[in-house]
Design an enzyme around this catalytic site. Structure first.
Site, PDB file in Angstrom:
ATOM      1  N   PHE A 147     -29.771  -8.966  34.382  1.00 29.73           N
ATOM      2  CA  PHE A 147     -29.608  -9.768  33.172  1.00 29.73           C
ATOM      3  C   PHE A 147     -28.138  -9.747  32.775  1.00 29.73           C
ATOM      4  CE2 PHE A 147     -29.190 -10.819  28.756  1.00 29.73           C
ATOM      5  CZ  PHE A 147     -29.967 -11.954  28.657  1.00 29.73           C
TER       6      PHE A 147
ATOM      7  N   ASP B 247     -21.356  -4.678  34.569  1.00 30.25           N
ATOM      8  CA  ASP B 247     -21.758  -5.234  33.276  1.00 30.25           C
ATOM      9  C   ASP B 247     -22.326  -4.082  32.451  1.00 30.25           C
ATOM     10  OD1 ASP B 247     -22.972  -6.347  31.078  1.00 30.25           O
ATOM     11  OD2 ASP B 247     -23.950  -7.979  32.172  1.00 30.25           O
TER      12      ASP B 247
ATOM     13  N   LYS C  40     -21.768  -6.127  22.706  1.00 29.73           N
ATOM     14  CA  LYS C  40     -22.777  -5.482  21.855  1.00 29.73           C
ATOM     15  C   LYS C  40     -22.182  -4.411  20.920  1.00 29.73           C
ATOM     16  CE  LYS C  40     -26.830  -7.074  24.101  1.00 29.73           C
ATOM     17  NZ  LYS C  40     -27.237  -7.254  25.480  1.00 29.73           N
TER      18      LYS C  40
HETATM   19  C1  PLP Z   1     -27.109  -8.581  26.162  1.00 30.46           C
HETATM   20  C2  PLP Z   1     -26.530  -8.596  27.517  1.00 30.46           C
HETATM   21  C3  PLP Z   1     -25.711  -9.655  27.969  1.00 30.46           C
HETATM   22  C4  PLP Z   1     -25.481 -10.902  27.158  1.00 30.46           C
HETATM   23  O1  PLP Z   1     -24.875 -10.665  25.935  1.00 30.46           O
HETATM   24  P1  PLP Z   1     -24.945 -11.792  24.781  1.00 30.46           P
HETATM   25  O2  PLP Z   1     -24.060 -11.252  23.704  1.00 30.46           O
HETATM   26  O3  PLP Z   1     -26.377 -11.894  24.373  1.00 30.46           O
HETATM   27  O4  PLP Z   1     -24.444 -13.049  25.382  1.00 30.46           O
HETATM   28  C5  PLP Z   1     -25.157  -9.555  29.226  1.00 30.46           C
HETATM   29  N1  PLP Z   1     -25.385  -8.481  30.008  1.00 30.46           N
HETATM   30  C6  PLP Z   1     -26.159  -7.451  29.615  1.00 30.46           C
HETATM   31  C7  PLP Z   1     -26.336  -6.284  30.526  1.00 30.46           C
HETATM   32  C8  PLP Z   1     -26.772  -7.478  28.365  1.00 30.46           C
HETATM   33  O5  PLP Z   1     -27.574  -6.479  27.995  1.00 30.46           O
END
Ligand code: PLP
Length: 401
Positions: free
Chosen positions: A141, A226, A255
């Site tokens: 994701f 990520d 985040k």
């Molecule tokens: C939440 C998340 C994203 C996307 O972040 P947004 O601020 O919702 O665009 C990308 N990668 C990971 C691992 C995430 O948990």
């Protein structure tokens, strides 16, 4: 007085239904606690997918935001501002990366990392233009833009939204041989989450990250991690990659970088990579604005000052130890690191949403991820007393019929 039902109906009627929220309407938050319209109190065990690691309405982040609101909010990057440089320096001091590139959402930061890696591929590695490949993992994701959903393996995220962006071969997560087989002369990067959060807190086999790093070095490939969800203390280390002593070439964060006050994300890398970006290559009207920078500096300060990484490690282990002792009536597997824990239920239980609904009635907000897993990721400011309140509730709920 307006009820929860009133607000739920409003959202139902006038909003796009792109989420399926639990029926609880929140009006106030403080630390690990949130309150609904009727005044009922809940322990937040989702932390806005780890964006609120510092706890709701953290007073220091709030004050930094208010102070900055009184001074200056947005200049655009057409001009310098007196906050962004301080954020760059703070990030560099805390992470050891030379440079960073600020964006707003996580998805934008992932897009940025993809662009940077491709440019590196063309200018440094010598890959023919438009041929760059970035290897990604099954079950990933990374966000919701069209390019990012081009390489999701979740059909619903993708099927109605093509055509897609090419250049992302996919391999099984955790399988180092699969990566090796997917590498060719056009491979510029491997992008993975060190723990797959949205996929149900899935941990790769021990040594996987180290092996990915080694492969990248051997084949002149960038390692993109990520850590939007796993970074900044969530897993009991500052970065989840730290658990294996791995240092990716490109680190993507978001985040918790703003403690839930304001969208701030960033791509971190050394000069040899981020130095390739020149004026006009990339941009964002709001990215790097002084309000977001002030909030992010304060959010990082809180992680340091309140030793949230250590708290996550200690209380996460304490929670895991307790959860492991629960009879395996409904539980298939418990996975986690630090305060980032997924409980996968037996697939004949009927889905994790039932657990989430019962927990809500008992004053605990947790959310199912995919169908069978429930995630426990409270704000990292949680204390042992609160964990001791939470755990018996979780145990009793996980033993329900
Ligand atoms: C939440 C998340 C994203 C996307 O972040 P947004 O601020 O919702 O665009 C990308 N990668 C990971 C691992 C995430 O948990």
């Amino acid at each position: 007085m307006l009820t929860s039902e009133y607000f739920i109906n409003l959202e139902d009627k006038h909003g796009a239904h792109n989420y399926h929220p639990l029926d609880v309407v929140l009006v106030k938050g403080e630390g690990v606690w949130v309150y609904d319209v009727e005044g009922k109190k809940y322990l937040d065990c989702l932390s806005a997918y780890s964006a609120v690691s510092q706890g709701h309405n953290h007073p220091k982040i709030k004050q930094a935001m208010i102070d900055q609101l009184d001074r200056l909010t947005l200049t655009s990057r057409a001009f310098y501002n007196d906050r962004l440089g301080l954020l760059y320096k703070k990030l560099s001091d805390m992470t050891g990366y030379d440079k960073s590139l600020p964006m707003n959402s996580g998805a934008e930061a992932v897009e940025t990392a993809i662009k940077v890696a491709r440019k590196w591929g063309y200018h440094v590695k010598g890959v023919p233009r438009h041929k760059a490949e970035i290897i990604v993992a099954d079950g990933n994701f990374h966000g919701r833009t069209v390019t990012i959903i081009s390489f999701t393996s979740t059909p619903q995220y993708k099927d109605d939204f093509g055509p897609f962006t090419p250049g992302f071969p996919m391999v099984e997560y955790g399988d180092i041989k699969a990566i090796e087989n997917a590498i060719n002369e056009n491979t510029v990067a491997i992008m993975i989450e060190p723990i797959q959060g949205e996929n149900g807190v899935l941990l790769p086999p021990e040594g996987y990250l180290k092996a990915v790093e080694k492969l990248c070095h051997e084949h002149n490939i960038l390692f993109i991690a990520d850590e939007i969800q796993t970074g900044l203390g969530r897993t009991g280390a500052f970065f989840a990659c730290d658990h294996e002593g791995v240092r990716p070439d490109i680190m993507v964060i978001g985040k918790a970088l703003s403690g839930g006050f304001y969208p701030v994300s960033a791509v971190l890398a050394d000069e040899s990579v981020l130095g390739l970006i020149v004026p006009g290559d990339h941009g964002s009207t709001f990215g790097g604005n002084p309000l977001g920078a002030s909030v992010a500096i304060a959010a990082l300060d809180v992680i340091e000052d309140e030793k949230l990484v250590e708290n996550s490690r200690v209380l996460g282990q304490y929670m895991m130890d307790f959860l492991e002792e629960i009879p395996k009536k409904n539980i298939l597997e418990i996975r986690g690191k630090g305060l980032f824990i997924g409980v996968e239920l037996k697939h004949d239980f009927g889905g994790a949403r039932r657990i989430a609904e019962v927990l809500r009635d008992k004053g605990v907000l947790a959310k199912e991820t995919h169908e069978h897993t429930i995630r426990f990721a409270p704000p990292l400011v949680i204390d042992k007393e609160t964990v001791d309140w939470l755990l018996p509730i979780v145990r009793d709920t996980l033993l329900m019929d």
